[in-house]
Design an enzyme around this catalytic site. Sequence first.
Site, PDB file in Angstrom:
ATOM      1  N   ASP A  34      -6.972  -0.228  -3.021  1.00 28.14           N
ATOM      2  CA  ASP A  34      -6.247   1.027  -2.833  1.00 28.14           C
ATOM      3  C   ASP A  34      -7.014   2.123  -3.547  1.00 28.14           C
ATOM      4  O   ASP A  34      -7.771   1.866  -4.488  1.00 28.14           O
ATOM      5  CB  ASP A  34      -4.827   0.903  -3.404  1.00 28.14           C
ATOM      6  CG  ASP A  34      -3.949   0.018  -2.534  1.00 28.14           C
ATOM      7  OD1 ASP A  34      -4.288  -0.176  -1.351  1.00 28.14           O
ATOM      8  OD2 ASP A  34      -2.925  -0.483  -3.041  1.00 28.14           O
ATOM      9  N   ASP A  49      -5.799   4.395  -5.406  1.00 27.35           N
ATOM     10  CA  ASP A  49      -5.121   4.944  -6.583  1.00 27.35           C
ATOM     11  C   ASP A  49      -5.071   3.990  -7.786  1.00 27.35           C
ATOM     12  O   ASP A  49      -4.260   4.162  -8.681  1.00 27.35           O
ATOM     13  CB  ASP A  49      -3.693   5.382  -6.210  1.00 27.35           C
ATOM     14  CG  ASP A  49      -2.906   4.274  -5.525  1.00 27.35           C
ATOM     15  OD1 ASP A  49      -3.384   3.130  -5.478  1.00 27.35           O
ATOM     16  OD2 ASP A  49      -1.800   4.560  -5.035  1.00 27.35           O
ATOM     17  N   TRP A  58       5.018   0.522   5.090  1.00 32.64           N
ATOM     18  CA  TRP A  58       4.780   0.019   3.737  1.00 32.64           C
ATOM     19  C   TRP A  58       5.212  -1.432   3.537  1.00 32.64           C
ATOM     20  O   TRP A  58       6.288  -1.829   3.947  1.00 32.64           O
ATOM     21  CB  TRP A  58       5.509   0.909   2.715  1.00 32.64           C
ATOM     22  CG  TRP A  58       5.080   0.618   1.319  1.00 32.64           C
ATOM     23  CD1 TRP A  58       4.019   1.189   0.659  1.00 32.64           C
ATOM     24  CD2 TRP A  58       5.663  -0.310   0.414  1.00 32.64           C
ATOM     25  NE1 TRP A  58       3.911   0.648  -0.595  1.00 32.64           N
ATOM     26  CE2 TRP A  58       4.892  -0.274  -0.780  1.00 32.64           C
ATOM     27  CE3 TRP A  58       6.741  -1.194   0.498  1.00 32.64           C
ATOM     28  CZ2 TRP A  58       5.198  -1.060  -1.882  1.00 32.64           C
ATOM     29  CZ3 TRP A  58       7.027  -1.988  -0.607  1.00 32.64           C
ATOM     30  CH2 TRP A  58       6.259  -1.908  -1.788  1.00 32.64           C
ATOM     31  N   GLU A  93       1.931  -6.683   3.904  1.00 27.74           N
ATOM     32  CA  GLU A  93       0.656  -7.145   4.489  1.00 27.74           C
ATOM     33  C   GLU A  93      -0.157  -7.921   3.463  1.00 27.74           C
ATOM     34  O   GLU A  93      -0.860  -8.873   3.808  1.00 27.74           O
ATOM     35  CB  GLU A  93      -0.137  -5.948   5.044  1.00 27.74           C
ATOM     36  CG  GLU A  93      -0.883  -5.059   4.057  1.00 27.74           C
ATOM     37  CD  GLU A  93      -0.005  -4.319   3.073  1.00 27.74           C
ATOM     38  OE1 GLU A  93       1.176  -4.103   3.367  1.00 27.74           O
ATOM     39  OE2 GLU A  93      -0.509  -3.950   1.989  1.00 27.74           O
ATOM     40  N   ASP A  94      -0.023  -7.546   2.187  1.00 28.54           N
ATOM     41  CA  ASP A  94      -0.754  -8.241   1.121  1.00 28.54           C
ATOM     42  C   ASP A  94      -0.117  -9.607   0.834  1.00 28.54           C
ATOM     43  O   ASP A  94      -0.810 -10.598   0.602  1.00 28.54           O
ATOM     44  CB  ASP A  94      -0.819  -7.375  -0.142  1.00 28.54           C
ATOM     45  CG  ASP A  94       0.508  -6.716  -0.489  1.00 28.54           C
ATOM     46  OD1 ASP A  94       1.508  -6.918   0.241  1.00 28.54           O
ATOM     47  OD2 ASP A  94       0.566  -5.993  -1.493  1.00 28.54           O
ATOM     48  N   MET A 153      -2.693   3.115 -12.568  1.00 32.25           N
ATOM     49  CA  MET A 153      -2.362   3.559 -11.214  1.00 32.25           C
ATOM     50  C   MET A 153      -1.979   5.034 -11.245  1.00 32.25           C
ATOM     51  O   MET A 153      -1.264   5.471 -12.154  1.00 32.25           O
ATOM     52  CB  MET A 153      -1.194   2.728 -10.700  1.00 32.25           C
ATOM     53  CG  MET A 153      -1.070   2.714  -9.212  1.00 32.25           C
ATOM     54  SD  MET A 153       0.219   1.546  -8.788  1.00 32.25           S
ATOM     55  CE  MET A 153      -0.505   0.721  -7.464  1.00 32.25           C
ATOM     56  N   HIS A 155       2.536   8.558  -7.796  1.00 33.40           N
ATOM     57  CA  HIS A 155       2.753   9.490  -6.682  1.00 33.40           C
ATOM     58  C   HIS A 155       3.974   9.046  -5.908  1.00 33.40           C
ATOM     59  O   HIS A 155       4.437   7.899  -6.042  1.00 33.40           O
ATOM     60  CB  HIS A 155       1.528   9.516  -5.754  1.00 33.40           C
ATOM     61  CG  HIS A 155       1.211   8.168  -5.160  1.00 33.40           C
ATOM     62  ND1 HIS A 155       1.719   7.749  -3.959  1.00 33.40           N
ATOM     63  CD2 HIS A 155       0.447   7.143  -5.621  1.00 33.40           C
ATOM     64  CE1 HIS A 155       1.270   6.530  -3.710  1.00 33.40           C
ATOM     65  NE2 HIS A 155       0.515   6.130  -4.702  1.00 33.40           N
ATOM     66  N   ARG A 215       6.008   8.002  -2.424  1.00 35.19           N
ATOM     67  CA  ARG A 215       5.653   7.252  -1.217  1.00 35.19           C
ATOM     68  C   ARG A 215       5.181   8.242  -0.154  1.00 35.19           C
ATOM     69  O   ARG A 215       5.812   9.271   0.080  1.00 35.19           O
ATOM     70  CB  ARG A 215       6.888   6.489  -0.717  1.00 35.19           C
ATOM     71  CG  ARG A 215       6.688   5.657   0.539  1.00 35.19           C
ATOM     72  CD  ARG A 215       5.989   4.334   0.285  1.00 35.19           C
ATOM     73  NE  ARG A 215       6.598   3.495  -0.734  1.00 35.19           N
ATOM     74  CZ  ARG A 215       7.622   2.669  -0.521  1.00 35.19           C
ATOM     75  NH1 ARG A 215       8.194   2.593   0.652  1.00 35.19           N
ATOM     76  NH2 ARG A 215       8.081   1.917  -1.497  1.00 35.19           N
TER      77      ARG A 215
END
Length: 288
Positions: A124, A126, A186, A189-190, A216, A219, A221
């Site tokens: 990612d 972030d 969201w 998938e991981d 991280m 922020h 969503r």
Amino acid sequence: MESIFYRTNPDCHPGPLDIKFAYNMSLLKIISQNPNLQPGGHSRPKYCTALQKIAIIIPFRNRESHLRTWLYYMHPFLQQQQADYGVYVVEQTEDTLFNRAKLMNVGYSVAIKDYNYTCFIFTDVDIIPMDGRNLFRCSDNPRHMANSVDKFNFKLPYNDIFGGIVAFTKEQFIKVNGFSNVFWGWGGEDDELFQRVVAMGMKVERPDQTIARSKMISHKRDPGNESTGKSFHLIKKAHERLHKDGLNSLIYTIISITSHKLYTKITVDIGNGEDASSTEGILNLFNL
Ligand code: BGN
């Protein structure tokens, strides 16, 4: 030349890094701090041949300031680790639901044609590691590298978590047929990729939690990345779908591939999930 390593570690020995998020990092400044980068954000060690050739794949949409922060910290970090690497930012064009996993598959497919990469690190935009000893490398098994994130108090929120940053050799990624393509919006998938790893008889490795400490960028969503609530059903049947849904069923249209000084930007149309490979279609196919 100023770099985070010279500033925090005068002897260039890797160790804890002072990571602070500021949103005024200019691309020109980052470019001037990384004079040895080749076009497309490539670098390789000057005095040795690296054992692994690493493609860093970053799924992306509307996160310019996060990307600048990532580039600012990660280029010096990777060069200090003597990595032979290239950075690929994969941008989804349409305004439809974000599909992080499919963008990862596209990044892999483009990068593999670009250079003889042996290791793929999917991250990612972030998450920034806080210790230079957290080696960005592949191993005998797929690695989960975001196992000590400040947002989760530097602990695993659950045992099977596989989000944020993962590292696969080319062989490992092919073995699991990449990510699933049908996770729009969201989450999950991981977790599904974790199930693929287990189904193919591999284990997940993780670095030491002290060394893997990462920060991280907080922020809200992203709009366009809402949860559809379908992940749970898809994850349950990961082992049944994995040979049909992944790298071998990946459909996309490249809009452009541009070589910037700090990264290669892949702009791609990945559809909107309403074609034959839609989540609904897959759920029906497997009677979910
Ligand atoms: C989990 C998400 C992961 C995410 C972690 C950490 C799901 C699946 C629900 C069935 N999993 O809840 O994708 O990486 O949180 O944020 O949403």
